[in-house]
Design a protein around this motif. Structure first.
Motif, PDB file in Angstrom:
ATOM      1  N   GLY A  36      11.591   6.118  -3.517  1.00 27.22           N
ATOM      2  CA  GLY A  36      10.150   6.177  -2.972  1.00 27.22           C
ATOM      3  C   GLY A  36       8.967   5.514  -3.756  1.00 27.22           C
ATOM      4  N   LEU A  37       8.971   6.046  -5.149  1.00 21.42           N
ATOM      5  CA  LEU A  37       7.952   5.681  -5.986  1.00 21.42           C
ATOM      6  C   LEU A  37       8.069   3.995  -6.370  1.00 21.42           C
ATOM      7  N   LEU A  38       9.404   3.749  -6.354  1.00 21.49           N
ATOM      8  CA  LEU A  38       9.578   2.433  -6.552  1.00 21.49           C
ATOM      9  C   LEU A  38       9.143   1.366  -5.652  1.00 21.49           C
ATOM     10  N   MET A  39       9.358   1.752  -4.371  1.00 26.16           N
ATOM     11  CA  MET A  39       8.976   1.334  -3.083  1.00 26.16           C
ATOM     12  C   MET A  39       7.338   0.772  -2.915  1.00 26.16           C
ATOM     13  N   LEU A  40       6.475   1.968  -3.315  1.00 26.24           N
ATOM     14  CA  LEU A  40       5.217   2.048  -3.519  1.00 26.24           C
ATOM     15  C   LEU A  40       4.605   1.008  -4.648  1.00 26.24           C
ATOM     16  N   ALA A  41       5.390   1.039  -5.864  1.00 22.83           N
ATOM     17  CA  ALA A  41       4.843   0.346  -7.122  1.00 22.83           C
ATOM     18  C   ALA A  41       5.067  -1.155  -6.598  1.00 22.83           C
ATOM     19  N   ILE A  42       6.382  -1.625  -6.066  1.00 21.77           N
ATOM     20  CA  ILE A  42       6.598  -2.991  -5.783  1.00 21.77           C
ATOM     21  C   ILE A  42       5.737  -3.305  -4.607  1.00 21.77           C
ATOM     22  N   VAL A  43       5.259  -2.619  -3.780  1.00 21.75           N
ATOM     23  CA  VAL A  43       4.313  -3.326  -2.738  1.00 21.75           C
ATOM     24  C   VAL A  43       3.027  -3.513  -3.454  1.00 21.75           C
ATOM     25  N   PHE A  44       2.465  -2.662  -4.212  1.00 20.92           N
ATOM     26  CA  PHE A  44       1.262  -2.602  -5.097  1.00 20.92           C
ATOM     27  C   PHE A  44       1.396  -3.907  -5.850  1.00 20.92           C
ATOM     28  N   LEU A  45       2.377  -4.138  -6.663  1.00 29.61           N
ATOM     29  CA  LEU A  45       2.403  -5.308  -7.725  1.00 29.61           C
ATOM     30  C   LEU A  45       2.632  -6.613  -6.847  1.00 29.61           C
ATOM     31  N   SER A  46       3.085  -6.687  -5.666  1.00 36.10           N
ATOM     32  CA  SER A  46       3.050  -7.808  -5.078  1.00 36.10           C
ATOM     33  C   SER A  46       1.950  -8.410  -4.644  1.00 36.10           C
ATOM     34  N   GLY A  47       0.760  -7.551  -4.470  1.00 36.54           N
ATOM     35  CA  GLY A  47      -0.469  -8.144  -4.159  1.00 36.54           C
ATOM     36  C   GLY A  47      -0.895  -7.502  -2.704  1.00 36.54           C
ATOM     37  N   ALA A  48      -0.256  -6.445  -2.275  1.00 37.58           N
ATOM     38  CA  ALA A  48      -0.707  -5.851  -1.072  1.00 37.58           C
ATOM     39  C   ALA A  48      -2.306  -5.437  -1.026  1.00 37.58           C
ATOM     40  N   SER A  49      -2.882  -5.648   0.209  1.00 37.59           N
ATOM     41  CA  SER A  49      -4.256  -5.313   0.313  1.00 37.59           C
ATOM     42  C   SER A  49      -4.448  -3.826   0.219  1.00 37.59           C
ATOM     43  N   LEU A  50      -5.435  -3.117  -0.092  1.00 38.29           N
ATOM     44  CA  LEU A  50      -5.502  -1.668  -0.271  1.00 38.29           C
ATOM     45  C   LEU A  50      -5.348  -0.983   1.043  1.00 38.29           C
ATOM     46  N   LYS A  51      -5.801  -1.699   2.390  1.00 37.63           N
ATOM     47  CA  LYS A  51      -5.219  -1.076   3.411  1.00 37.63           C
ATOM     48  C   LYS A  51      -3.984  -0.913   3.708  1.00 37.63           C
ATOM     49  N   THR A  52      -3.408  -1.980   3.476  1.00 40.71           N
ATOM     50  CA  THR A  52      -1.706  -2.117   3.742  1.00 40.71           C
ATOM     51  C   THR A  52      -0.853  -0.882   2.836  1.00 40.71           C
ATOM     52  N   PHE A  53      -1.532  -1.055   1.350  1.00 41.75           N
ATOM     53  CA  PHE A  53      -1.137   0.096   0.655  1.00 41.75           C
ATOM     54  C   PHE A  53      -1.103   1.268   0.949  1.00 41.75           C
ATOM     55  N   ALA A  54      -2.264   1.793   1.656  1.00 42.46           N
ATOM     56  CA  ALA A  54      -2.763   2.855   2.360  1.00 42.46           C
ATOM     57  C   ALA A  54      -1.610   3.417   3.393  1.00 42.46           C
ATOM     58  N   THR A 103      -0.555  -8.098   4.823  1.00 40.17           N
ATOM     59  CA  THR A 103      -0.278  -7.167   6.136  1.00 40.17           C
ATOM     60  C   THR A 103       0.714  -6.221   6.300  1.00 40.17           C
ATOM     61  N   VAL A 104       0.449  -5.232   7.137  1.00 38.72           N
ATOM     62  CA  VAL A 104       1.486  -4.291   7.220  1.00 38.72           C
ATOM     63  C   VAL A 104       2.805  -4.873   7.643  1.00 38.72           C
ATOM     64  N   LYS A 105       2.894  -5.869   8.786  1.00 36.62           N
ATOM     65  CA  LYS A 105       3.750  -6.326   9.375  1.00 36.62           C
ATOM     66  C   LYS A 105       4.580  -7.413   8.206  1.00 36.62           C
ATOM     67  N   GLY A 106       3.989  -7.810   7.438  1.00 40.93           N
ATOM     68  CA  GLY A 106       4.608  -8.706   6.179  1.00 40.93           C
ATOM     69  C   GLY A 106       5.408  -7.941   5.265  1.00 40.93           C
ATOM     70  N   VAL A 107       5.025  -6.617   5.080  1.00 37.28           N
ATOM     71  CA  VAL A 107       5.904  -5.726   4.160  1.00 37.28           C
ATOM     72  C   VAL A 107       6.944  -4.914   4.853  1.00 37.28           C
ATOM     73  N   LEU A 108       7.110  -4.902   6.314  1.00 36.61           N
ATOM     74  CA  LEU A 108       7.902  -4.177   6.814  1.00 36.61           C
ATOM     75  C   LEU A 108       9.318  -4.191   6.728  1.00 36.61           C
ATOM     76  N   PRO A 109       9.814  -5.590   6.227  1.00 37.75           N
ATOM     77  CA  PRO A 109      11.337  -5.745   5.855  1.00 37.75           C
ATOM     78  C   PRO A 109      11.629  -4.936   4.628  1.00 37.75           C
ATOM     79  N   VAL A 110      10.795  -4.792   3.692  1.00 34.69           N
ATOM     80  CA  VAL A 110      10.835  -4.144   2.244  1.00 34.69           C
ATOM     81  C   VAL A 110      10.928  -2.726   2.762  1.00 34.69           C
ATOM     82  N   LEU A 111       9.807  -2.278   3.461  1.00 34.84           N
ATOM     83  CA  LEU A 111       9.770  -0.775   3.810  1.00 34.84           C
ATOM     84  C   LEU A 111      10.872  -0.394   4.669  1.00 34.84           C
TER      85      LEU A 111
END
Length: 369
Positions: free
Chosen positions: A176-194, A145-153
């Motif tokens: 910025g690229l690191l933030m995107l990559a880590i969110v992706f590798l952590s298993g975020a859904s495509l919606k959350t990643f978008a 969920t977007v809420k779940g990644v908010l602290p990292v963002l």
């Protein structure tokens, strides 16, 4: 039974090839810094070894720190995720304190205490990778969920804002690229990643338009020969160096561009001198070594038995890999010019020591500690 013990010993030995490659890269960097800086150092400081002495000192400290991190269980790092972020944020804020922040070439990116300087943005990248790995390893169910990644963002955005105010567009891009990559590798859904990706993409033109000098750099990137003595000068000199190197180079220590034609030859644009002296073949070998480090880092992440180890190894490897790629793209004129050191090679002790420490952590993860 004996075979099992042997396999256990091999596991505990860790990724020795990684350490060997990193060590060779550091020594190679000292050689290239001497080649790229000896003339400028002699003219400016009366000592052709001025930059090399500083780099060797940083390398000695770096090897010591790397050795320590090789044997300090990486699991203990998870406990300092908040102190790491807080210290990094304080260091970034100190950049703006008069008398503490150090300004060079119109940018305030360092803090100084006497002759000792630190570049906080280098610390912030790894602190962010550590925090993200620790957070997602404990909250892996919330990453969908977007809420779940908010602290990292939130931490990433705060760091990016502080860094872009220095101003330092290159490290902001890396983070910025690191933030995107880590969110992706952590298993975020495509919606959350978008949801995370779209604002990041939208922010790029805004950041460029916000500062006139960035528009000038973009213009120089599109046509450097329109301002050959101004914004386009550095890129043109870099291309001259790379072109002059040809296939096999002009030979080690024989660069002509380092004679004060190419600015920052010992730091941000040291790759240009390498290309001139070692040629295309030399650069292929160098990037093969960089690729080896990146491959070993991701292999360590893949083999890690803990979620924290996986994300930490991937994060630290991404910091190194992203910076190598962006530096190469800048030097070759593929993206607009921006100041960014080549990790383990460019002159600069903060980057060198922090990067070597991260490699020690990678080795420790490979040991399974």
């Amino acid at each position: 039974m004996d075979r099992g013990r042997l396999l256990g010993k091999r596991k505990k030995a860790g990724d020795i090839p990684l350490l060997v490659c990193v060590s060779v890269m550091v020594v190679f960097g000292c050689v290239m810094i001497y080649s790229a800086s000896s003339y400028t150092a002699e003219v400016q400081y009366g000592d052709s070894l001025y930059f090399v002495k500083k780099q060797v000192l940083g390398a000695v400290v770096g090897f010591a720190v790397m050795a320590v991190m090789c044997f300090v269980p990486y699991s203990k790092l998870e406990k300092i995720k908040y102190p790491a972020v807080i210290v990094a944020a304080i260091l970034l804020i100190l950049v703006f304190v008069p008398g503490v922040g150090v300004t060079n070439y119109g940018a305030t990116r360092w803090i100084g205490f006497g002759s000792f300087t630190i570049q906080p943005s280098e610390v912030a990248k790894y602190a962010y990778a550590l925090f993200s790995a620790a957070y997602f390893s404990k909250n892996y169910k919330r990453v969908k969920t977007v809420k779940g990644v908010l602290p990292v963002l939130a931490v990433g955005i705060i760091f990016c804002v502080l860094i872009i105010l220095e101003p330092n567009m290159s490290i902001t891009m890396c983070l910025g690229l690191l933030m995107l990559a880590i969110v992706f590798l952590s298993g975020a859904s495509l919606k959350t990643f978008a949801v995370v990706l779209i604002p990041c993409i939208a922010a790029i033109p805004v950041l460029i338009i916000a500062e006139p000098y960035r528009l000038q750099r973009l213009s120089a990137f599109l046509d450097p020969w329109s301002s050959p003595l101004d914004e386009g000068y550095q890129l043109i000199q870099s291309l001259y160096a790379l072109g002059n190197g040809g296939l096999f180079g002009v030979g080690l220590f024989n660069s002509t561009q380092k004679y004060r034609f190419l600015p920052f030859a010992e730091s941000d644009f040291i790759l240009s001198v390498m290309g001139e002296e070692l040629g295309f073949i030399g650069l292929v070998v160098f990037f093969a070594a960089c690729g080896f480090i990146i491959w070993r880092g991701f292999l360590i992440a893949k083999r890690s038995k803990s979620r924290f180890g996986y994300l930490l190894a991937a994060g630290f490897t991404l910091v190194y890999g992203i910076q190598v790629i962006i530096n190469a793209l800048v030097v070759s004129g593929t993206i607009p010019p921006t100041g960014l050191p080549l990790p383990l090679v460019s002159s600069g002790n903060t980057s060198l020591i922090i990067t070597m420490a991260s490699m020690g952590v990678l080795y420790n993860i490979s040991r399974g500690d």
